[in-house]
Design a protein around this motif. Structure first.
Motif, PDB file in Angstrom:
ATOM      1  N   THR A   1     -13.801  26.489  47.347  1.00 54.46           N
ATOM      2  CA  THR A   1     -12.601  27.044  47.974  1.00 54.46           C
ATOM      3  C   THR A   1     -11.375  26.890  47.086  1.00 54.46           C
ATOM      4  O   THR A   1     -10.318  27.423  47.406  1.00 54.46           O
ATOM      5  CB  THR A   1     -12.313  26.329  49.312  1.00 54.46           C
ATOM      6  OG1 THR A   1     -12.007  24.959  49.034  1.00 54.46           O
ATOM      7  CG2 THR A   1     -13.478  26.437  50.268  1.00 54.46           C
ATOM      8  N   GLY A   2     -11.491  26.115  46.012  1.00 54.68           N
ATOM      9  CA  GLY A   2     -10.339  25.856  45.156  1.00 54.68           C
ATOM     10  C   GLY A   2      -9.488  24.701  45.645  1.00 54.68           C
ATOM     11  O   GLY A   2      -8.500  24.338  45.028  1.00 54.68           O
ATOM     12  N   THR A   3      -9.866  24.102  46.782  1.00 53.06           N
ATOM     13  CA  THR A   3      -9.137  22.957  47.322  1.00 53.06           C
ATOM     14  C   THR A   3      -9.372  21.757  46.424  1.00 53.06           C
ATOM     15  O   THR A   3     -10.481  21.498  46.002  1.00 53.06           O
ATOM     16  CB  THR A   3      -9.625  22.644  48.757  1.00 53.06           C
ATOM     17  OG1 THR A   3      -9.485  23.815  49.538  1.00 53.06           O
ATOM     18  CG2 THR A   3      -8.848  21.499  49.356  1.00 53.06           C
ATOM     19  N   ARG A   4      -8.286  20.989  46.157  1.00 51.87           N
ATOM     20  CA  ARG A   4      -8.417  19.862  45.240  1.00 51.87           C
ATOM     21  C   ARG A   4      -7.499  18.727  45.680  1.00 51.87           C
ATOM     22  O   ARG A   4      -6.359  18.942  46.062  1.00 51.87           O
ATOM     23  CB  ARG A   4      -8.049  20.331  43.836  1.00 51.87           C
ATOM     24  CG  ARG A   4      -8.261  19.319  42.783  1.00 51.87           C
ATOM     25  CD  ARG A   4      -7.876  19.907  41.433  1.00 51.87           C
ATOM     26  NE  ARG A   4      -7.793  18.838  40.489  1.00 51.87           N
ATOM     27  CZ  ARG A   4      -8.561  18.723  39.425  1.00 51.87           C
ATOM     28  NH1 ARG A   4      -9.439  19.659  39.167  1.00 51.87           N
ATOM     29  NH2 ARG A   4      -8.437  17.709  38.623  1.00 51.87           N
ATOM     30  N   VAL A   5      -8.024  17.519  45.609  1.00 50.12           N
ATOM     31  CA  VAL A   5      -7.262  16.301  45.864  1.00 50.12           C
ATOM     32  C   VAL A   5      -7.580  15.360  44.712  1.00 50.12           C
ATOM     33  O   VAL A   5      -8.747  15.170  44.370  1.00 50.12           O
ATOM     34  CB  VAL A   5      -7.679  15.629  47.196  1.00 50.12           C
ATOM     35  CG1 VAL A   5      -6.908  14.341  47.406  1.00 50.12           C
ATOM     36  CG2 VAL A   5      -7.486  16.568  48.362  1.00 50.12           C
ATOM     37  N   ASP A   6      -6.559  14.800  44.085  1.00 51.32           N
ATOM     38  CA  ASP A   6      -6.761  13.870  42.975  1.00 51.32           C
ATOM     39  C   ASP A   6      -6.188  12.507  43.330  1.00 51.32           C
ATOM     40  O   ASP A   6      -5.150  12.416  43.987  1.00 51.32           O
ATOM     41  CB  ASP A   6      -6.075  14.378  41.700  1.00 51.32           C
ATOM     42  CG  ASP A   6      -6.735  15.624  41.151  1.00 51.32           C
ATOM     43  OD1 ASP A   6      -7.974  15.704  41.169  1.00 51.32           O
ATOM     44  OD2 ASP A   6      -6.005  16.526  40.703  1.00 51.32           O
TER      45      ASP A   6
ATOM     46  N   VAL B   1     -11.724  19.500  55.532  1.00 46.37           N
ATOM     47  CA  VAL B   1     -11.399  20.459  54.477  1.00 46.37           C
ATOM     48  C   VAL B   1     -12.687  21.158  54.045  1.00 46.37           C
ATOM     49  O   VAL B   1     -13.719  20.505  53.903  1.00 46.37           O
ATOM     50  CB  VAL B   1     -10.729  19.747  53.280  1.00 46.37           C
ATOM     51  CG1 VAL B   1     -10.468  20.700  52.131  1.00 46.37           C
ATOM     52  CG2 VAL B   1      -9.437  19.070  53.722  1.00 46.37           C
ATOM     53  N   PRO B   2     -12.636  22.465  53.840  1.00 48.36           N
ATOM     54  CA  PRO B   2     -13.849  23.188  53.433  1.00 48.36           C
ATOM     55  C   PRO B   2     -14.479  22.605  52.175  1.00 48.36           C
ATOM     56  O   PRO B   2     -13.806  22.048  51.314  1.00 48.36           O
ATOM     57  CB  PRO B   2     -13.336  24.612  53.171  1.00 48.36           C
ATOM     58  CG  PRO B   2     -12.090  24.718  53.957  1.00 48.36           C
ATOM     59  CD  PRO B   2     -11.489  23.339  53.961  1.00 48.36           C
ATOM     60  N   ARG B   3     -15.763  22.760  52.086  1.00 49.90           N
ATOM     61  CA  ARG B   3     -16.538  22.234  50.961  1.00 49.90           C
ATOM     62  C   ARG B   3     -16.216  22.980  49.662  1.00 49.90           C
ATOM     63  O   ARG B   3     -15.487  23.960  49.660  1.00 49.90           O
ATOM     64  CB  ARG B   3     -18.029  22.329  51.287  1.00 49.90           C
ATOM     65  CG  ARG B   3     -18.419  21.523  52.524  1.00 49.90           C
ATOM     66  CD  ARG B   3     -18.240  20.039  52.261  1.00 49.90           C
ATOM     67  NE  ARG B   3     -18.781  19.232  53.325  1.00 49.90           N
ATOM     68  CZ  ARG B   3     -18.191  18.158  53.809  1.00 49.90           C
ATOM     69  NH1 ARG B   3     -17.036  17.769  53.366  1.00 49.90           N
ATOM     70  NH2 ARG B   3     -18.761  17.461  54.751  1.00 49.90           N
TER      71      ARG B   3
ATOM     72  N   MET C   1     -11.667  14.710  52.498  1.00 53.25           N
ATOM     73  CA  MET C   1     -12.210  16.015  52.899  1.00 53.25           C
ATOM     74  C   MET C   1     -12.926  15.912  54.249  1.00 53.25           C
ATOM     75  O   MET C   1     -12.772  16.780  55.105  1.00 53.25           O
ATOM     76  CB  MET C   1     -13.180  16.532  51.840  1.00 53.25           C
ATOM     77  CG  MET C   1     -12.596  16.654  50.450  1.00 53.25           C
ATOM     78  SD  MET C   1     -11.747  18.172  50.142  1.00 53.25           S
ATOM     79  CE  MET C   1     -13.082  19.215  49.668  1.00 53.25           C
TER      80      MET C   1
ATOM     81  N   TRP D   1     -13.952  12.569  49.101  1.00 49.80           N
ATOM     82  CA  TRP D   1     -14.813  12.990  50.198  1.00 49.80           C
ATOM     83  C   TRP D   1     -14.458  12.327  51.512  1.00 49.80           C
ATOM     84  O   TRP D   1     -14.686  12.897  52.579  1.00 49.80           O
ATOM     85  CB  TRP D   1     -16.282  12.876  49.823  1.00 49.80           C
ATOM     86  CG  TRP D   1     -16.566  14.039  48.933  1.00 49.80           C
ATOM     87  CD1 TRP D   1     -16.623  14.021  47.566  1.00 49.80           C
ATOM     88  CD2 TRP D   1     -16.664  15.399  49.330  1.00 49.80           C
ATOM     89  NE1 TRP D   1     -16.773  15.301  47.099  1.00 49.80           N
ATOM     90  CE2 TRP D   1     -16.815  16.167  48.152  1.00 49.80           C
ATOM     91  CE3 TRP D   1     -16.653  16.052  50.551  1.00 49.80           C
ATOM     92  CZ2 TRP D   1     -16.949  17.548  48.181  1.00 49.80           C
ATOM     93  CZ3 TRP D   1     -16.793  17.428  50.569  1.00 49.80           C
ATOM     94  CH2 TRP D   1     -16.940  18.161  49.393  1.00 49.80           C
TER      95      TRP D   1
END
Length: 164
Positions: A136-141, A131-133, A126, A123
């Motif tokens: 959206t399929g957005t991912r950061v690991d 970055v959109p909430r 993001m 977060w």
């Protein structure tokens, strides 16, 4: 301000696929303790302050880093905790926002190492990049015992991401 965000090392809850809250975290696995010790050995920085989440897995990771790096100050900050089981989402996002907006002034000119959690680090990323909430399929690991470096000088700049 230089901010080194560290994700805690491997936890028993994740290794055993347990659902736990921040107050009943069982801590690190033996591998997690070794990851934390190794991180302390390989980091070439002595922070001005090491701040950590009070959650057991983050505290245990921080203790290994404190032993290795010997920072002059250590602080515990509840705002660094992972989103808790019964915590309102807006409350968690407010904690993240508080850190990214108040720490640059609080720690001006200092190197701060903050031991925290994957959700918190996601977060921060993001929030700072807008970055959109979810949905959206957005991912950061972020990996266990990985370091992500940010620098603040009038605005935030990502220096390195997920160094293991």
């Amino acid at each position: 301000m230089r901010l080194l965000l560290v994700r805690h090392a491997e936890s028993l809850a994740i290794a055993d696929n347990l659902t736990v809250g921040n107050d009943n975290c069982p801590g690190l696995t033996p591998r997690g303790f070794e990851q934390a010790r190794e991180l302390g050995r390989r980091l070439g920085v002595r922070p001005d302050v090491l701040v950590h989440s009070p959650v057991t897995r983050a505290r245990q990771t921080a203790e290994e880093l404190i032993a290795a790096l010997r920072p002059p100050r250590v602080e515990i900050d509840r705002d660094l905790a992972e989103v808790d089981i019964d915590e309102p989402w807006d409350g968690f996002l407010s904690r993240v926002d508080k850190v990214v907006t108040t720490w640059p002034e609080k720690y001006t000119g200092q190197t701060v190492m903050a031991v925290t959690h994957a959700g918190f680090m996601v977060w921060v990323f993001m929030t700072l990049f807008g970055v959109p909430r979810p949905g959206t399929g957005t991912r950061v690991d972020f990996d266990f015992a990985a370091v992500t470096e940010w620098q603040f000088s009038g605005g935030w700049r990502l220096v390195s991401l997920n160094l293991t």
